[in-house]
Design a protein around this motif. Structure first.
Motif, PDB file in Angstrom:
ATOM      1  N   PHE A  61      20.395  42.169  52.979  1.00 25.68           N
ATOM      2  CA  PHE A  61      19.111  43.249  53.354  1.00 25.68           C
ATOM      3  C   PHE A  61      18.405  43.306  54.207  1.00 25.68           C
ATOM      4  CE2 PHE A  61      19.633  44.177  48.948  1.00 25.68           C
ATOM      5  CZ  PHE A  61      18.314  44.621  48.354  1.00 25.68           C
ATOM      6  N   VAL A  62      18.099  42.095  54.662  1.00 25.21           N
ATOM      7  CA  VAL A  62      17.351  42.282  56.116  1.00 25.21           C
ATOM      8  C   VAL A  62      18.086  42.887  56.883  1.00 25.21           C
ATOM      9  CG1 VAL A  62      16.547  40.730  57.910  1.00 25.21           C
ATOM     10  CG2 VAL A  62      16.033  40.168  55.634  1.00 25.21           C
ATOM     11  N   SER A  63      19.515  42.653  57.222  1.00 25.75           N
ATOM     12  CA  SER A  63      20.194  43.255  58.266  1.00 25.75           C
ATOM     13  C   SER A  63      20.219  44.872  58.224  1.00 25.75           C
ATOM     14  CB  SER A  63      21.939  42.290  57.605  1.00 25.75           C
ATOM     15  OG  SER A  63      22.911  43.780  58.868  1.00 25.75           O
ATOM     16  N   ALA A  64      20.275  45.107  57.159  1.00 27.27           N
ATOM     17  CA  ALA A  64      20.527  46.994  57.017  1.00 27.27           C
ATOM     18  C   ALA A  64      18.937  47.526  57.141  1.00 27.27           C
ATOM     19  CB  ALA A  64      20.709  47.270  54.889  1.00 27.27           C
ATOM     20  N   PHE A  65      18.024  46.548  56.900  1.00 30.94           N
ATOM     21  CA  PHE A  65      16.481  46.641  57.557  1.00 30.94           C
ATOM     22  C   PHE A  65      16.169  46.741  58.951  1.00 30.94           C
ATOM     23  CE2 PHE A  65      14.838  46.043  52.783  1.00 30.94           C
ATOM     24  CZ  PHE A  65      15.261  47.482  52.610  1.00 30.94           C
ATOM     25  N   THR A  66      17.035  45.641  59.630  1.00 31.60           N
ATOM     26  CA  THR A  66      16.759  45.590  60.893  1.00 31.60           C
ATOM     27  C   THR A  66      18.192  45.911  61.838  1.00 31.60           C
ATOM     28  OG1 THR A  66      18.071  43.667  61.595  1.00 31.60           O
ATOM     29  CG2 THR A  66      15.886  43.704  60.292  1.00 31.60           C
ATOM     30  N   GLY A  67      18.859  46.753  61.234  1.00 38.13           N
ATOM     31  CA  GLY A  67      20.255  47.194  61.895  1.00 38.13           C
ATOM     32  C   GLY A  67      20.495  45.994  63.023  1.00 38.13           C
ATOM     33  N   SER A  68      20.281  44.847  62.571  1.00 38.95           N
ATOM     34  CA  SER A  68      21.795  43.948  63.182  1.00 38.95           C
ATOM     35  C   SER A  68      22.709  42.920  62.183  1.00 38.95           C
ATOM     36  CB  SER A  68      20.416  42.704  64.080  1.00 38.95           C
ATOM     37  OG  SER A  68      20.798  41.775  64.393  1.00 38.95           O
ATOM     38  N   ASP A  69      23.241  42.103  63.026  1.00 34.80           N
ATOM     39  CA  ASP A  69      24.597  41.981  62.108  1.00 34.80           C
ATOM     40  C   ASP A  69      23.880  40.361  62.698  1.00 34.80           C
ATOM     41  OD1 ASP A  69      25.102  41.883  65.650  1.00 34.80           O
ATOM     42  OD2 ASP A  69      27.574  41.976  63.995  1.00 34.80           O
ATOM     43  N   LYS A  70      23.245  40.005  63.653  1.00 34.64           N
ATOM     44  CA  LYS A  70      23.272  38.556  63.771  1.00 34.64           C
ATOM     45  C   LYS A  70      21.995  37.866  62.492  1.00 34.64           C
ATOM     46  CE  LYS A  70      22.749  39.760  68.702  1.00 34.64           C
ATOM     47  NZ  LYS A  70      24.216  39.086  68.763  1.00 34.64           N
ATOM     48  N   LYS A  71      21.927  38.951  61.392  1.00 30.56           N
ATOM     49  CA  LYS A  71      20.658  38.224  60.605  1.00 30.56           C
ATOM     50  C   LYS A  71      21.695  38.305  59.702  1.00 30.56           C
ATOM     51  CE  LYS A  71      17.396  40.243  63.211  1.00 30.56           C
ATOM     52  NZ  LYS A  71      16.311  39.045  64.289  1.00 30.56           N
ATOM     53  N   LEU A  72      23.214  37.894  59.473  1.00 28.45           N
ATOM     54  CA  LEU A  72      23.966  37.789  58.590  1.00 28.45           C
ATOM     55  C   LEU A  72      24.345  35.781  58.770  1.00 28.45           C
ATOM     56  CD1 LEU A  72      26.490  40.363  58.392  1.00 28.45           C
ATOM     57  CD2 LEU A  72      24.841  39.831  57.202  1.00 28.45           C
ATOM     58  N   ILE A  73      23.857  35.343  57.423  1.00 26.56           N
ATOM     59  CA  ILE A  73      24.157  33.772  57.400  1.00 26.56           C
ATOM     60  C   ILE A  73      25.721  33.877  56.953  1.00 26.56           C
ATOM     61  CG2 ILE A  73      23.654  31.878  57.046  1.00 26.56           C
ATOM     62  CD1 ILE A  73      21.297  32.940  56.239  1.00 26.56           C
ATOM     63  N   ASP A  74      26.445  33.268  57.922  1.00 28.27           N
ATOM     64  CA  ASP A  74      28.210  33.035  57.421  1.00 28.27           C
ATOM     65  C   ASP A  74      28.035  31.690  56.724  1.00 28.27           C
ATOM     66  OD1 ASP A  74      29.272  34.481  60.128  1.00 28.27           O
ATOM     67  OD2 ASP A  74      29.896  34.749  58.300  1.00 28.27           O
ATOM     68  N   LEU A  75      28.252  31.846  55.127  1.00 33.02           N
ATOM     69  CA  LEU A  75      27.910  30.592  54.954  1.00 33.02           C
ATOM     70  C   LEU A  75      29.444  30.270  53.898  1.00 33.02           C
ATOM     71  CD1 LEU A  75      25.270  32.212  52.311  1.00 33.02           C
ATOM     72  CD2 LEU A  75      24.513  29.864  53.307  1.00 33.02           C
ATOM     73  N   LYS A  76      29.296  28.964  54.023  1.00 29.63           N
ATOM     74  CA  LYS A  76      30.881  28.236  53.442  1.00 29.63           C
ATOM     75  C   LYS A  76      30.047  27.508  51.898  1.00 29.63           C
ATOM     76  CE  LYS A  76      34.205  25.484  54.259  1.00 29.63           C
ATOM     77  NZ  LYS A  76      35.508  25.965  53.826  1.00 29.63           N
ATOM     78  N   VAL A  77      30.716  27.667  51.094  1.00 25.39           N
ATOM     79  CA  VAL A  77      31.033  27.004  50.233  1.00 25.39           C
ATOM     80  C   VAL A  77      31.803  26.047  49.657  1.00 25.39           C
ATOM     81  CG1 VAL A  77      31.482  27.737  47.597  1.00 25.39           C
ATOM     82  CG2 VAL A  77      31.163  29.518  48.931  1.00 25.39           C
ATOM     83  N   THR A  78      30.628  24.555  49.345  1.00 25.94           N
ATOM     84  CA  THR A  78      30.815  23.241  49.096  1.00 25.94           C
ATOM     85  C   THR A  78      31.087  23.334  47.874  1.00 25.94           C
ATOM     86  OG1 THR A  78      29.886  22.801  50.857  1.00 25.94           O
ATOM     87  CG2 THR A  78      30.540  21.130  50.137  1.00 25.94           C
ATOM     88  N   ARG A 114      29.462  44.302  60.444  1.00 25.86           N
ATOM     89  CA  ARG A 114      29.625  44.309  61.875  1.00 25.86           C
ATOM     90  C   ARG A 114      30.181  45.455  62.843  1.00 25.86           C
ATOM     91  NH1 ARG A 114      30.797  37.771  60.250  1.00 25.86           N
ATOM     92  NH2 ARG A 114      28.101  37.346  60.753  1.00 25.86           N
ATOM     93  N   ASN A 115      31.053  46.172  62.197  1.00 23.75           N
ATOM     94  CA  ASN A 115      32.219  46.968  61.962  1.00 23.75           C
ATOM     95  C   ASN A 115      31.255  47.912  62.293  1.00 23.75           C
ATOM     96  OD1 ASN A 115      34.806  45.943  62.216  1.00 23.75           O
ATOM     97  ND2 ASN A 115      35.482  46.875  60.660  1.00 23.75           N
ATOM     98  N   LEU A 116      30.653  48.472  62.163  1.00 25.68           N
ATOM     99  CA  LEU A 116      29.081  49.216  62.300  1.00 25.68           C
ATOM    100  C   LEU A 116      28.503  49.249  63.260  1.00 25.68           C
ATOM    101  CD1 LEU A 116      27.447  49.877  58.320  1.00 25.68           C
ATOM    102  CD2 LEU A 116      29.185  51.534  59.755  1.00 25.68           C
ATOM    103  N   VAL A 117      27.672  47.607  63.296  1.00 28.22           N
ATOM    104  CA  VAL A 117      27.139  47.799  64.523  1.00 28.22           C
ATOM    105  C   VAL A 117      27.984  47.597  65.619  1.00 28.22           C
ATOM    106  CG1 VAL A 117      25.431  45.499  65.512  1.00 28.22           C
ATOM    107  CG2 VAL A 117      25.634  45.923  62.879  1.00 28.22           C
ATOM    108  N   SER A 118      28.673  47.293  65.352  1.00 31.24           N
ATOM    109  CA  SER A 118      29.500  46.867  67.315  1.00 31.24           C
ATOM    110  C   SER A 118      30.309  48.865  67.478  1.00 31.24           C
ATOM    111  CB  SER A 118      31.151  46.405  66.647  1.00 31.24           C
ATOM    112  OG  SER A 118      31.940  47.250  65.985  1.00 31.24           O
ATOM    113  N   SER A 119      30.235  50.033  66.348  1.00 29.18           N
ATOM    114  CA  SER A 119      30.857  51.147  67.100  1.00 29.18           C
ATOM    115  C   SER A 119      28.840  51.450  67.140  1.00 29.18           C
ATOM    116  CB  SER A 119      30.720  51.489  65.332  1.00 29.18           C
ATOM    117  OG  SER A 119      29.696  51.689  64.399  1.00 29.18           O
ATOM    118  N   GLY A 120      28.197  50.994  67.475  1.00 32.60           N
ATOM    119  CA  GLY A 120      26.618  51.466  67.799  1.00 32.60           C
ATOM    120  C   GLY A 120      26.415  51.838  67.204  1.00 32.60           C
ATOM    121  N   ARG A 121      25.668  51.963  65.698  1.00 36.44           N
ATOM    122  CA  ARG A 121      25.522  52.090  64.591  1.00 36.44           C
ATOM    123  C   ARG A 121      23.659  51.894  64.550  1.00 36.44           C
ATOM    124  NH1 ARG A 121      28.420  54.859  60.628  1.00 36.44           N
ATOM    125  NH2 ARG A 121      26.871  54.079  58.932  1.00 36.44           N
TER     126      ARG A 121
END
Length: 351
Positions: free
Chosen positions: A210-227, A248-255
């Motif tokens: 949700f935060v990524s959607a509202f900020t337009g950035s993929d830097k807000k994503l968290i790569d979570l590792k299930v333990t 990440r594809n959307l962001v890299s395309s300049g969206r």
């Protein structure tokens, strides 16, 4: 532990939460195992339901509504599990209570931040409705006023909401909650902590999207590792890989605008703006009328979608709040704790 600012690294806990929750050699009664399996199988089904059929579904309002709805249902499942476990609050370890209360405050803050952004976007669609109404007049004065409203719209969507940015701080803090305290001499407590681990993972995943959607950035994503090996591990990993890859594809395309319905409106506004600003096309032209009609349809779709999403976010807030209030209520009537005043103070944090 990886930081949110570095999305390429996965987040690893300090130790293995399942070693703390379900140590090697521990066993559960058939009843407790059935309750745990039911919870985890249900979570697995919800995660699979969220996997988009098409990449176009990612960041559509309908997908985000579904994500928040399923997250709310999962939080409700925790309350049901506590009842089914017959685990009254006076049997809870103080550390469990600290974790639950602290995490609920952060989730409420995140929910408030998301609601703040949805309110801001609703203000934007009201500006666009004003644009449409003024364009119906078709005079030079009406076009001039419509241009002013469009300028205000463009300024609004280009501005970042600090309350959404603040969600990142709370999400970062919630990462620490994935490491739960050791559970001693309580099989029921071990089941509860393992279930809460699943809820936390789902909450972190969906809130970061949700935060990524509202900020337009993929830097807000968290790569979570299930333990560990929860039943929902495979479904979670597949969903995370699918959603994050498309984002990440959307962001890299300049969206710049990731929310699909918002982007559709912005594209149409950009198309209509020169006609309004420079009067390149008369108000009666086919091009103008088509663009005007398309904008009206897209604004209506955005408006109804934002309304549905706002209701789901508000519903999530109420579910987290009611769970927190129920725990605090039980703490007030319980005589098993030495320092009940501590928890009465906690109640004031979100009042």
């Amino acid at each position: 532990m990886s930081r949110i600012q570095d999305p390429q690294k996965a987040f690893f806990h300090h130790g293995n939460p399942f070693r703390m929750i379900l140590p090697k050699g521990s066993s559960l009664s058939p009843k407790l195992l059935a309750l745990l399996n039911k919870f985890e199988e249900t979570l697995t089904g919800r995660l699979r339901e969220l996997k988009p059929v098409s990449t176009d579904d990612v960041f559509s309002i309908s997908w985000m509504v579904l994500a928040m709805k399923l997250l709310s249902e999962t939080h409700n499942d925790i309350k049901s599990l506590i009842t089914d476990l017959e685990l009254p609050v006076y049997d809870w370890d103080n550390k469990w209570i600290d974790v639950y209360l602290d995490n609920s405050v952060k989730l409420l803050d995140i929910s408030n931040g998301l609601s703040s952004e949805l309110s801001r976007l609703n203000q934007g669609q009201l500006l666009l409705h004003l644009v449409l109404r003024r364009l119906e007049g078709k005079s030079s004065t009406d076009l001039s006023k419509a241009k002013s409203s469009v300028d205000n719209w463009k300024q609004l969507i280009a501005t970042r909401n600090p309350r959404v940015e603040n969600c990142i701080i709370n999400i970062n803090k919630l990462l620490v909650s994935l490491e739960f305290p050791k559970v001693k001499n309580s099989a029921k407590g071990k089941v509860l902590m393992r279930a809460i681990y699943g809820v936390r993972m789902a909450s972190l995943f969906i809130c970061s999207i949700f935060v990524s959607a509202f900020t337009g950035s993929d830097k807000k994503l968290i790569d979570l590792k299930v333990t560990g090996t929860p039943l929902w591990e495979g479904a979670f990993n597949e969903l995370q890989t699918s959603i994050y890859g498309e984002i990440r594809n959307l962001v890299s395309s300049g969206r710049n605008l990731l929310l699909k319905e918002l982007e559709a409106v912005d594209i149409n506004v950009t198309e209509l703006y020169p006609m309004i600003h420079e009067h390149k096309e008369p108000a009666e032209s086919d091009a103008f009328q088509k663009s005007f009609t398309d904008l009206g349809n897209k604004v209506d779709k955005l408006s109804s979608g934002l309304d549905l999403l706002s209701k789901e976010v508000d519903g999530f807030f109420q579910i987290v709040m009611s769970g927190r209030d129920a725990l605090l209520c039980n703490l007030r009537v319980s005589t098993a704790f030495d320092s009940p005043k501590k928890y009465r103070r906690e109640e004031q944090l979100v009042r």
